[in-house]
Design an enzyme around this catalytic site. Structure first.
Site, PDB file in Angstrom:
ATOM      1  N   SER A  94       0.834  -1.214   0.000  1.00 31.67           N
ATOM      2  CA  SER A  94       0.000   0.000   0.000  1.00 31.67           C
ATOM      3  C   SER A  94       0.864   1.257   0.000  1.00 31.67           C
ATOM      4  CB  SER A  94      -0.878   0.035   1.251  1.00 31.67           C
ATOM      5  OG  SER A  94      -1.644  -1.122   1.349  1.00 31.67           O
TER       6      SER A  94
HETATM    7  N1  SAH Z   1      -0.252  -5.290   4.040  1.00 32.42           N
HETATM    8  C1  SAH Z   1       0.519  -5.489   2.834  1.00 32.42           C
HETATM    9  C2  SAH Z   1      -0.259  -5.087   1.579  1.00 32.42           C
HETATM   10  C3  SAH Z   1      -0.917  -6.257   1.085  1.00 32.42           C
HETATM   11  S1  SAH Z   1      -1.825  -6.228  -0.403  1.00 32.42           S
HETATM   12  C4  SAH Z   1       1.850  -4.795   2.877  1.00 32.42           C
HETATM   13  O1  SAH Z   1       2.146  -4.057   3.831  1.00 32.42           O
HETATM   14  O2  SAH Z   1       2.634  -5.017   1.958  1.00 32.42           O
HETATM   15  C5  SAH Z   1      -3.057  -7.396   0.100  1.00 32.42           C
HETATM   16  C6  SAH Z   1      -2.580  -8.803   0.382  1.00 32.42           C
HETATM   17  O3  SAH Z   1      -3.696  -9.544   0.818  1.00 32.42           O
HETATM   18  C7  SAH Z   1      -2.023  -9.535  -0.837  1.00 32.42           C
HETATM   19  O4  SAH Z   1      -0.731  -9.966  -0.581  1.00 32.42           O
HETATM   20  C8  SAH Z   1      -2.993 -10.699  -1.014  1.00 32.42           C
HETATM   21  O5  SAH Z   1      -2.376 -11.878  -1.478  1.00 32.42           O
HETATM   22  C9  SAH Z   1      -3.533 -10.877   0.392  1.00 32.42           C
HETATM   23  N2  SAH Z   1      -4.820 -11.569   0.488  1.00 32.42           N
HETATM   24  C10 SAH Z   1      -5.884 -11.491  -0.354  1.00 32.42           C
HETATM   25  N3  SAH Z   1      -6.868 -12.299   0.068  1.00 32.42           N
HETATM   26  C11 SAH Z   1      -6.438 -12.892   1.208  1.00 32.42           C
HETATM   27  C12 SAH Z   1      -7.006 -13.843   2.114  1.00 32.42           C
HETATM   28  N4  SAH Z   1      -8.209 -14.392   1.909  1.00 32.42           N
HETATM   29  N5  SAH Z   1      -6.273 -14.222   3.180  1.00 32.42           N
HETATM   30  C13 SAH Z   1      -5.019 -13.713   3.393  1.00 32.42           C
HETATM   31  N6  SAH Z   1      -4.430 -12.835   2.566  1.00 32.42           N
HETATM   32  C14 SAH Z   1      -5.121 -12.420   1.492  1.00 32.42           C
END
Ligand code: SAH
Length: 250
Positions: A94
């Site tokens: 993000s």
């Molecule tokens: N917090 C992260 C940003 C992540 S983007 C950072 O600081 O980099 C969102 C993430 O959520 C992605 O990596 C995606 O694979 C994950 N995601 C999506 N659906 C999910 C689920 N059902 N359970 C766990 N992770 C999930």
């Protein structure tokens, strides 16, 4: 298709917290890490983010981290831009402003136990780890979970645990949590996450029908277990995948 990929690259940006603050002189004179934080600060002011202790705590925790440690090597050159960046597997880290806003909304105290869904790069988890007692984080894309776990170990974070799996189910073993943060957009709030929130707890979660119809919600559970939710503003996150969309377990 091309447009879709382009949008994917922009996922995880908050779009309506005011226009991006004008570049300041500081940006050219300071080192890039400080300039990035300065921009986040300015965006907080122009977007009327509450300038409370939790906002300042979030900025302080982020200042201690080097965002370049969390992005793939081909993205390091862009690490201090206040934008989302690709981290592989069609996912993004993000933008720093969003990280600061979501962190401050959680109103974290030092004794708090936190659950994050969507580990991605591990950056948000590291910010939380700097403020709380313990952080558990779940990532559905296994290689991302593995990489984030390695990154956090290399940086000597001993209060974060990463697990690969569908975050729909939360992480019951560590429940209840003082705060829960979801960093992927979901059509509805998964019930297990609500169940795993402590009375008095806070959750931030992007909810909506799709990419263009998503709002960041602050969900609070009162001491008497009454759940209330408040929209904070429109956002664009990558999809919360898995069970919540009827997709099979990987
Ligand atoms: N917090 C992260 C940003 C992540 S983007 C950072 O600081 O980099 C969102 C993430 O959520 C992605 O990596 C995606 O694979 C994950 N995601 C999506 N659906 C999910 C689920 N059902 N359970 C766990 N992770 C999930």
């Amino acid at each position: 298709m091309k447009a879709f990929r382009w949008m994917g690259g922009l996922a995880a940006a908050i779009v309506l917290f005011g226009a991006l603050a004008a570049a300041s002189n500081a940006e050219t004179s300071q080192d890039p890490r400080a300039a990035m934080m300065h921009k986040v600060e300015l965006r907080g002011k122009s977007g009327r983010i509450k300038q409370d202790r939790y906002w300042h705590d979030a900025l302080a925790a982020m200042t201690k981290l080097d965002r370049a440690d969390f992005v793939p090597s081909d993205q390091r050159i862009s690490a201090y831009r206040d934008t989302p960046l690709p981290i592989g597997f069609e996912q993004t880290i993000s933008d720093p402003f969003v990280v600061a806003v979501m962190t401050s909304l959680l109103r974290i105290e030092k004794s708090d136990r936190i659950l994050e869904i969507g580990t991605g790069s591990g950056y948000q988890a590291a910010v939380l780890a700097g403020l709380a007692l313990d952080v558990r984080t779940v990532e559905i894309v296994e290689p991302l979970a593995q990489r984030a776990s390695e990154t956090l170990a290399r940086l000597c974070f001993d209060n974060v645990t990463v697990r690969a799996g569908d975050g729909y189910d939360g992480w019951p073993d560590g429940a209840p949590y003082d705060a829960i943060i979801v960093t992927a957009g979901t059509p509805r709030i998964p019930q297990p996450l609500l169940d795993q929130l402590k009375p008095g707890g806070r959750m931030v979660i992007p909810v909506g029908k799709g990419f263009w119809d998503e709002q960041l919600f602050l969900v609070t559970k009162s001491r008497k277990n009454k759940v209330t939710q408040k929209s904070i503003g429109p956002v664009m996150f990558v999809d919360f995948t898995g069970k919540v969309r009827g997709q099979p377990q990987r």
